[in-house]
Design a protein around this motif. Structure first.
Motif, PDB file in Angstrom:
ATOM      1  N   LEU A  92     -66.035 -32.667 -76.686  1.00 38.89           N
ATOM      2  CA  LEU A  92     -65.081 -31.568 -76.775  1.00 38.89           C
ATOM      3  C   LEU A  92     -65.686 -30.300 -76.185  1.00 38.89           C
ATOM      4  CD1 LEU A  92     -63.758 -32.155 -80.417  1.00 38.89           C
ATOM      5  CD2 LEU A  92     -62.736 -32.923 -78.261  1.00 38.89           C
ATOM      6  N   PRO A  93     -64.874 -29.402 -75.658  1.00 35.32           N
ATOM      7  CA  PRO A  93     -65.390 -28.182 -75.020  1.00 35.32           C
ATOM      8  C   PRO A  93     -66.013 -27.233 -76.033  1.00 35.32           C
ATOM      9  CG  PRO A  93     -63.003 -28.086 -75.182  1.00 35.32           C
ATOM     10  CD  PRO A  93     -63.392 -29.471 -75.586  1.00 35.32           C
ATOM     11  N   LEU A  94     -67.008 -26.492 -75.589  1.00 40.14           N
ATOM     12  CA  LEU A  94     -67.688 -25.508 -76.440  1.00 40.14           C
ATOM     13  C   LEU A  94     -67.140 -24.104 -76.270  1.00 40.14           C
ATOM     14  CD1 LEU A  94     -71.417 -26.623 -75.928  1.00 40.14           C
ATOM     15  CD2 LEU A  94     -69.923 -27.157 -77.859  1.00 40.14           C
ATOM     16  N   ASP A  95     -66.374 -23.881 -75.199  1.00 38.28           N
ATOM     17  CA  ASP A  95     -65.998 -22.524 -74.831  1.00 38.28           C
ATOM     18  C   ASP A  95     -64.549 -22.157 -75.152  1.00 38.28           C
ATOM     19  OD1 ASP A  95     -64.885 -24.251 -73.027  1.00 38.28           O
ATOM     20  OD2 ASP A  95     -65.364 -23.079 -71.239  1.00 38.28           O
ATOM     21  N   ARG A  96     -63.864 -22.965 -75.937  1.00 31.88           N
ATOM     22  CA  ARG A  96     -62.491 -22.629 -76.307  1.00 31.88           C
ATOM     23  C   ARG A  96     -62.181 -23.192 -77.686  1.00 31.88           C
ATOM     24  NH1 ARG A  96     -58.283 -26.593 -73.253  1.00 31.88           N
ATOM     25  NH2 ARG A  96     -59.656 -28.320 -72.694  1.00 31.88           N
ATOM     26  N   LEU A 125     -52.185 -19.444 -72.840  1.00 29.36           N
ATOM     27  CA  LEU A 125     -53.203 -18.414 -73.004  1.00 29.36           C
ATOM     28  C   LEU A 125     -54.201 -18.478 -71.844  1.00 29.36           C
ATOM     29  CD1 LEU A 125     -53.939 -18.741 -76.832  1.00 29.36           C
ATOM     30  CD2 LEU A 125     -52.805 -16.824 -75.682  1.00 29.36           C
ATOM     31  N   PRO A 126     -54.854 -17.342 -71.495  1.00 33.35           N
ATOM     32  CA  PRO A 126     -55.826 -17.355 -70.394  1.00 33.35           C
ATOM     33  C   PRO A 126     -56.890 -18.439 -70.559  1.00 33.35           C
ATOM     34  CG  PRO A 126     -55.354 -15.114 -71.086  1.00 33.35           C
ATOM     35  CD  PRO A 126     -54.666 -15.999 -72.067  1.00 33.35           C
ATOM     36  N   THR A 127     -57.370 -18.617 -71.794  1.00 34.20           N
ATOM     37  CA  THR A 127     -58.260 -19.736 -72.099  1.00 34.20           C
ATOM     38  C   THR A 127     -57.534 -20.619 -73.097  1.00 34.20           C
ATOM     39  OG1 THR A 127     -60.218 -18.335 -71.796  1.00 34.20           O
ATOM     40  CG2 THR A 127     -60.535 -20.436 -72.935  1.00 34.20           C
ATOM     41  N   PRO A 128     -56.780 -21.593 -72.608  1.00 38.09           N
ATOM     42  CA  PRO A 128     -55.947 -22.385 -73.528  1.00 38.09           C
ATOM     43  C   PRO A 128     -56.803 -23.206 -74.484  1.00 38.09           C
ATOM     44  CG  PRO A 128     -55.935 -23.351 -71.327  1.00 38.09           C
ATOM     45  CD  PRO A 128     -56.630 -22.036 -71.213  1.00 38.09           C
ATOM     46  N   PRO A 129     -56.470 -23.209 -75.764  1.00 39.33           N
ATOM     47  CA  PRO A 129     -57.195 -24.044 -76.718  1.00 39.33           C
ATOM     48  C   PRO A 129     -56.844 -25.511 -76.527  1.00 39.33           C
ATOM     49  CG  PRO A 129     -55.376 -22.950 -77.796  1.00 39.33           C
ATOM     50  CD  PRO A 129     -55.409 -22.417 -76.392  1.00 39.33           C
ATOM     51  N   LEU A 130     -57.545 -26.338 -77.261  1.00 42.56           N
ATOM     52  CA  LEU A 130     -57.306 -27.777 -77.221  1.00 42.56           C
ATOM     53  C   LEU A 130     -56.731 -28.216 -78.560  1.00 42.56           C
ATOM     54  CD1 LEU A 130     -57.654 -30.639 -75.953  1.00 42.56           C
ATOM     55  CD2 LEU A 130     -59.965 -30.659 -76.922  1.00 42.56           C
ATOM     56  N   ARG A 168     -54.488 -33.576 -76.783  1.00 42.04           N
ATOM     57  CA  ARG A 168     -55.182 -34.860 -76.659  1.00 42.04           C
ATOM     58  C   ARG A 168     -54.793 -35.776 -77.814  1.00 42.04           C
ATOM     59  NH1 ARG A 168     -61.621 -34.797 -75.801  1.00 42.04           N
ATOM     60  NH2 ARG A 168     -60.860 -33.412 -74.138  1.00 42.04           N
ATOM     61  N   PHE A 169     -54.201 -36.932 -77.498  1.00 44.55           N
ATOM     62  CA  PHE A 169     -53.879 -37.952 -78.487  1.00 44.55           C
ATOM     63  C   PHE A 169     -55.076 -38.888 -78.606  1.00 44.55           C
ATOM     64  CE2 PHE A 169     -49.786 -36.325 -77.384  1.00 44.55           C
ATOM     65  CZ  PHE A 169     -48.936 -36.578 -78.460  1.00 44.55           C
ATOM     66  N   VAL A 170     -55.734 -38.856 -79.745  1.00 42.12           N
ATOM     67  CA  VAL A 170     -56.943 -39.655 -79.943  1.00 42.12           C
ATOM     68  C   VAL A 170     -56.627 -41.026 -80.514  1.00 42.12           C
ATOM     69  CG1 VAL A 170     -59.136 -39.767 -81.219  1.00 42.12           C
ATOM     70  CG2 VAL A 170     -58.395 -37.605 -80.202  1.00 42.12           C
ATOM     71  N   GLY A 171     -55.534 -41.123 -81.278  1.00 42.39           N
ATOM     72  CA  GLY A 171     -55.229 -42.371 -81.946  1.00 42.39           C
ATOM     73  C   GLY A 171     -55.916 -42.450 -83.298  1.00 42.39           C
ATOM     74  N   PRO A 172     -55.867 -43.602 -83.953  1.00 42.27           N
ATOM     75  CA  PRO A 172     -56.495 -43.742 -85.275  1.00 42.27           C
ATOM     76  C   PRO A 172     -58.013 -43.604 -85.195  1.00 42.27           C
ATOM     77  CG  PRO A 172     -54.898 -45.496 -84.868  1.00 42.27           C
ATOM     78  CD  PRO A 172     -55.114 -44.807 -83.559  1.00 42.27           C
ATOM     79  N   VAL A 173     -58.588 -43.006 -86.221  1.00 43.24           N
ATOM     80  CA  VAL A 173     -60.039 -42.860 -86.352  1.00 43.24           C
ATOM     81  C   VAL A 173     -60.417 -43.301 -87.757  1.00 43.24           C
ATOM     82  CG1 VAL A 173     -61.956 -41.205 -86.473  1.00 43.24           C
ATOM     83  CG2 VAL A 173     -60.237 -40.987 -84.665  1.00 43.24           C
ATOM     84  N   ALA A 174     -61.477 -44.073 -87.886  1.00 47.45           N
ATOM     85  CA  ALA A 174     -61.928 -44.530 -89.197  1.00 47.45           C
ATOM     86  C   ALA A 174     -62.227 -43.341 -90.097  1.00 47.45           C
ATOM     87  CB  ALA A 174     -63.176 -45.404 -89.048  1.00 47.45           C
ATOM     88  N   ARG A 212     -65.801 -30.869 -88.412  1.00 43.91           N
ATOM     89  CA  ARG A 212     -66.837 -29.885 -88.063  1.00 43.91           C
ATOM     90  C   ARG A 212     -66.631 -29.328 -86.665  1.00 43.91           C
ATOM     91  NH1 ARG A 212     -70.947 -34.306 -90.197  1.00 43.91           N
ATOM     92  NH2 ARG A 212     -70.805 -33.892 -92.452  1.00 43.91           N
ATOM     93  N   ALA A 213     -66.028 -30.125 -85.787  1.00 45.48           N
ATOM     94  CA  ALA A 213     -65.825 -29.682 -84.407  1.00 45.48           C
ATOM     95  C   ALA A 213     -64.644 -28.735 -84.253  1.00 45.48           C
ATOM     96  CB  ALA A 213     -65.618 -30.900 -83.497  1.00 45.48           C
ATOM     97  N   ALA A 214     -63.777 -28.672 -85.245  1.00 47.20           N
ATOM     98  CA  ALA A 214     -62.531 -27.917 -85.115  1.00 47.20           C
ATOM     99  C   ALA A 214     -62.688 -26.477 -85.593  1.00 47.20           C
ATOM    100  CB  ALA A 214     -61.421 -28.601 -85.895  1.00 47.20           C
ATOM    101  N   ASP A 215     -61.892 -25.587 -84.993  1.00 46.49           N
ATOM    102  CA  ASP A 215     -61.811 -24.202 -85.475  1.00 46.49           C
ATOM    103  C   ASP A 215     -60.839 -24.090 -86.636  1.00 46.49           C
ATOM    104  OD1 ASP A 215     -63.426 -22.403 -83.541  1.00 46.49           O
ATOM    105  OD2 ASP A 215     -62.341 -23.781 -82.220  1.00 46.49           O
ATOM    106  N   ALA A 216     -59.875 -24.987 -86.696  1.00 48.82           N
ATOM    107  CA  ALA A 216     -58.935 -25.007 -87.821  1.00 48.82           C
ATOM    108  C   ALA A 216     -58.243 -26.357 -87.863  1.00 48.82           C
ATOM    109  CB  ALA A 216     -57.898 -23.899 -87.708  1.00 48.82           C
TER     110      ALA A 216
END
Length: 385
Positions: A202-206, A234-239, A264-270, A279-283
């Protein structure tokens, strides 16, 4: 205690991430010393849509239940009763439970109480949220739901807000108790968001927003994607990361086409792998039309990740800044909240919130169930140790 759980909201070999909170409940009860067997009915439609993806669990039976599609929802307990009681008889041929527990009021809880009656043991119904908040809008289904709640020896509601909803349906106050599911705080805990993003690509800058769940109308993903129109430019679109699957995935994927790689559609995750995503998400974003006390918000908070969620069900009880709530089905308000959060430095303002630990929640639930199995005689006095 010996407990028999009847619920269709449980992981199956065809849908291994369905109802993982109920598997966690079973795991916690077993760790505390209880014997738990599970009847997890599989809708016949899963046989068509979902290939077998995981092995069966010990002491879990997965009978197929048949019903007419899109018809007679108020009568689904009758269709489920064609297979579930027989599966329960096989599961209890060499083993007598002390109590039957049904999760989801109708049809699961209705049939669970029938099984309890046949076994001559108490029956407890656990309400999930939508079953008493949304399904009761249908008069025929409301009638059978109210009857089911009244028949139970005890009704357990996730959180005080859901308990109040059950009381509004006419139940007596001493018939309904609140309980907490709790979170495995050893698994869901703060960690490096940077390391999590690198591991997940995942990107670090948005900003990164995370949604987890079943892609169904009640979860409000259509509202989220409508709001995303004002966020993706947005100028720097979030993911926006969407984890899960469901009946609306195809329609939602079409709706997301204009947003390109910002959705991004990730699908099912265990379930055991979700902590890294939190932890990777901002919200964590949860635009639901109805909820109880959402596990995804509790797990996110345990990892230090705030939420942006609809003001429904028990969500207000979890609210602490920097988390925010918006009115349900209000795409404009949701877009404002998303844009405000996207303007912050990625991975900022992160601190673990106080959430109930699963072991404590299990201990409290065990005491509630034990009181149903062996109630104190009327007039007995509790003596302090």
């Amino acid at each position: 205690m010996r407990l028999l759980l009847v619920t269709g909201v449980y992981p199956t070999p065809r849908r291994p991430i369905k109802g993982t909170f109920n598997r966690d409940l079973v795991t916690g009860l077993r760790a505390a010393g209880d014997e738990v067997r599970v009847i997890a009915p599989v809708p016949w439609t899963d046989l068509l849509r979902a290939p077998r993806a995981a092995p069966a669990e010990p002491d879990v039976r997965y009978p197929t239940w048949w019903y007419p599609p899109r018809l007679d929802h108020a009568g689904h307990h009758r269709w489920m009763s064609l297979t579930i009681p027989a599966a329960a008889r096989r599961a209890t041929a060499d083993w007598q439970p002390d109590l039957v527990l049904g999760y989801w009021t109708h049809p699961d809880g209705t049939v669970a109480l029938d099984v309890a009656h046949q076994l001559a043991v108490p029956g407890v119904v656990m309400v999930g949220g939508t079953d008493v908040r949304v399904l009761t809008r249908n008069a025929a289904r409301r009638r059978i739901i109210v009857e089911t709640l009244a028949r139970a020896d005890l009704v357990l509601a996730v959180g005080d807000a859901l308990r109040m909803r059950v009381l509004e349906l006419g139940m007596a106050a001493d018939h309904v108790q609140s309980f907490q599911r709790g979170v495995d705080t050893a698994r869901f805990s703060p960690g490096s968001g940077v390391e999590a993003r690198r591991a997940l690509g995942l990107p670090l800058d948005r900003a990164v927003f995370l949604w987890i769940g079943r892609m169904a109308h009640v979860k409000g993903l259509d509202v989220l994607l409508t709001a995303w129109r004002d966020v993706a430019n947005l100028p720097t679109p979030p993911l926006l990361v969407l984890i899960g699957d469901g009946e609306e995935r195809t329609a939602l994927a079409r709706m997301a086409v204009p947003f390109g790689d910002s959705v991004r559609f990730v699908g099912p995750v265990a379930h055991e792998a979700l902590a890294r995503w939190y932890r990777a998400a901002d919200a964590v974003v949860l635009p639901s039309r109805s909820e109880g006390v959402p596990n995804v918000l509790l797990e996110g908070l345990a990892c230090g990740t705030p939420f942006i969620a609809s003001e429904v069900g028990g969500v207000p009880d979890l609210l602490e800044p920097p988390s925010v709530m918006v009115p349900p089905e209000n795409a404009d308000a949701l877009a404002v909240a998303l844009r405000d959060r996207a303007a912050a430095i990625p991975l900022s303002a992160r601190a673990q919130a106080a959430v109930p630990d699963r072991r404590d929640a299990i201990a409290a639930l065990r005491a509630q169930l034990a009181a149903v199995i062996a109630p104190q005689p009327t007039g007995a006095l509790a003596v302090a140790p």
